[in-house]
Design an enzyme around this catalytic site. Structure first.
Site, mmCIF file in Angstrom:
data_model
loop_
_atom_site.group_PDB
_atom_site.id
_atom_site.type_symbol
_atom_site.label_atom_id
_atom_site.label_comp_id
_atom_site.label_asym_id
_atom_site.label_seq_id
_atom_site.Cartn_x
_atom_site.Cartn_y
_atom_site.Cartn_z
ATOM 1 N N GLN A 39 -4.229 -5.089 7.329
ATOM 2 C CA GLN A 39 -5.192 -6.049 6.777
ATOM 3 C C GLN A 39 -5.114 -7.405 7.479
ATOM 4 O O GLN A 39 -5.811 -8.331 7.092
ATOM 5 C CB GLN A 39 -4.960 -6.229 5.264
ATOM 6 N N CYS B 296 -4.645 2.084 -3.729
ATOM 7 C CA CYS B 296 -3.389 2.642 -3.174
ATOM 8 C C CYS B 296 -2.226 1.665 -3.357
ATOM 9 O O CYS B 296 -1.360 1.568 -2.488
ATOM 10 C CB CYS B 296 -3.529 3.025 -1.705
ATOM 11 N N ASP C 51 3.289 -4.064 8.328
ATOM 12 C CA ASP C 51 2.011 -3.399 8.101
ATOM 13 C C ASP C 51 0.918 -4.435 8.385
ATOM 14 O O ASP C 51 0.686 -5.342 7.584
ATOM 15 C CB ASP C 51 1.950 -2.893 6.656
ATOM 16 N N HIS D 175 0.883 -1.168 0.000
ATOM 17 C CA HIS D 175 0.000 0.000 0.000
ATOM 18 C C HIS D 175 0.923 1.221 0.000
ATOM 19 O O HIS D 175 1.999 1.194 0.597
ATOM 20 C CB HIS D 175 -0.829 -0.047 1.292
ATOM 21 N N LYS E 124 -10.435 -0.223 10.290
ATOM 22 C CA LYS E 124 -10.522 -1.476 9.536
ATOM 23 C C LYS E 124 -10.848 -2.650 10.455
ATOM 24 O O LYS E 124 -10.930 -3.788 10.012
ATOM 25 C CB LYS E 124 -9.199 -1.747 8.810
#
Ligand SMILES: Cc1ncc(COP(=O)(O)O)c(C=O)c1O
Length: 440
Positions: free
Chosen positions: A232, A395, A229, A152, A255
């Site tokens: 997700q 993104c 990261d 991303h 999220k």
């Protein structure tokens, strides 16, 4: 902040997928799922962009505002003390959720700010800020930062900027033709000059779960720091930053059933202690003169200015909700959707599911390209049926470019989705193809 109604839904010791009855019951907690769009019941398949909030989260934010609202870590009055207590309790909740200590969690506005915090703290260290303690964080010309072609933009541009500010070189782990990380190339790229390796746990486009352990081992073998990261992954999988042995991890509250405006950075305690601040101002200092300031220890050193207390409290309620349902059960529920989406979409003539050929576990998210039909048209057609998906580059322009396209359509599921909704999007894509081909 969890309610007894949530407890009905759950069997947290189990790791079986949620039953239909459980999902039906759980959906009652999400008022927005009753929305009607263009005459159809909303089918919300855009949780990868932002998830919906259960009543427990909405209530927590409102309850804070109506009974406790005050600035934290300031003021001697009762509301200020109680607000500080719930603010710090929320930190402990996030820490427990990801296997960290509470002193290792820093509140940010979102994951983007959390990554920028690390990048700017390192560039400040590289300018000599932070004194001897930050010496080990300094980047110099010849040093290398490694990220991937899958990221991303939030986990790419801050590293481009860090490289530009420090003279370090940014190196990028390429993808194979399916979109998977070239681990063979990674093993060559990550070497003696590498100081930091930043990569995503779960791809926000492909839905695959990257082999974190292998990449961490490559980074740590050469003494490089790892930034994970987890935007997700944290909402969808059990996450243990200690077990994964990462040095930093970032989360985005919106999220994972929480509100917008709150994210978190996990950093190993010793690293946070060594890091100079990113943002400066009130609430992060011990002593200030007109010429200089001394800073508080972490996490407060990184929390300048008045904090987003109601969002933090609501994020803790979201985590309580997820924990009550059970992360292993949520993961199992969504893994079934991931497979159903990939198989169902790939079976349609003219549909290419991105990353379908990658043999890695995946979450309940799939992006796809429809031959001859722009993703915006696919999205519009689905919206007419009440189905909300994401269209565009998500993104992740480099990833799309590598796969030879500029945009795709993404369906992303969460704990409140049903098999019928997954089938509705598959059916909708077939409908879009029939409609546009007929019109062509
Ligand atoms: C993998 C990944 N990283 C980072 C981000 C950025 O999150 P935020 O916009 O909440 O900062 C996103 C959001 O889409 C994401 O999917």
């Amino acid at each position: 902040m969890s309610t007894s109604r949530e407890a009905d839904v759950v069997a947290p010791s189990s790791d079986s997928p949620l039953t239909d009855a459980e999902v039906r019951r759980l959906r009652e907690d999400f008022p927005i799922l009753q929305t009607v769009v263009h005459g159809h019941p909303l089918v919300y398949l855009d949780s990868g962009a932002t998830s919906q909030r259960p009543l427990a989260v909405l209530d927590a934010e409102r309850e804070f505002a109506t009974s406790l609202n005050a600035a934290v870590h300031r003021g001697a009055h009762t509301l200020a003390a109680e607000a500080t207590e719930v603010f710090e309790d929320a930190r402990a909740t996030v820490a427990r959720f990801i296997g960290a200590d509470e002193g290792e969690i820093v509140w940010t506005s979102n994951a983007t700010e959390a990554i920028n915090l690390v990048a700017y703290a390192i560039s400040n260290a590289s300018l000599g800020r932070g004194g001897a303690a930050a010496e080990g964080l300094r980047l110099r010309e010849g040093d290398e930062i490694v990220t991937t072609e899958m990221e991303h933009h939030a986990n790419l541009i801050p590293w481009q900027e860090l490289a530009a500010r420090t003279g370090a070189t940014l190196r990028v782990i390429p993808l194979d033709d399916h979109g998977a990380l070239r681990l063979d190339v990674a093993a060559e790229l990550i070497g003696e000059r590498t100081r930091l390796v930043a990569f995503t746990h779960v791809s926000n486009v492909l839905g695959i779960i990257n082999p974190v352990e292998q990449l961490v081992a490559m980074a740590h073998r050469v003494g490089a720091l790892v930034v994970l990261d987890a935007c997700q992954s944290a909402p969808h999988l059990p996450l243990d930053v200690r077990a994964l042995d990462v040095d930093f991890a970032v989360l985005s509250g919106h999220k994972m059933l929480g509100p917008t405006g709150v994210g978190a950075l996990y950093g190993r305690r010793a690293l946070l202690e060594a890091m100079p601040p990113f943002l400066t101002g009130g609430s992060m200092i011990t002593t200030v003169t007109t010429t200089e300031a001394e800073y508080l220890p972490p996490p407060q050193r990184f929390e300048a200015g008045t904090q987003r207390v109601s969002q933090v409290v609501a994020l803790a309620a979201a985590i309580d909700y997820l924990t009550a349902v059970g992360m292993p059960r949520i993961a199992a529920h969504e893994a079934a959707f991931g497979a159903r989406l990939v198989d169902g979409l790939a079976a349609i003539d003219g549909v290419r599911v991105l990353g379908a050929g990658i043999e890695l576990p995946r979450v309940g998210l799939a992006s796809f390209d429809v031959d001859g039909i722009h993703s915006h048209d696919v999205g519009q057609f689905l919206d007419d049926r009440g189905i909300a998906v994401r269209v565009g580059h998500h993104c992740a322009q480099p990833l799309h470019r590598r796969l030879g396209i500029t945009s795709s359509t993404r369906a992303s599921t969460y704990l409140y989705n049903t098999e019928a909704e997954v089938d509705a999007v598959i059916d909708g894509v077939q409908g879009a193809i029939d409609f546009f081909r007929r019109g062509a």
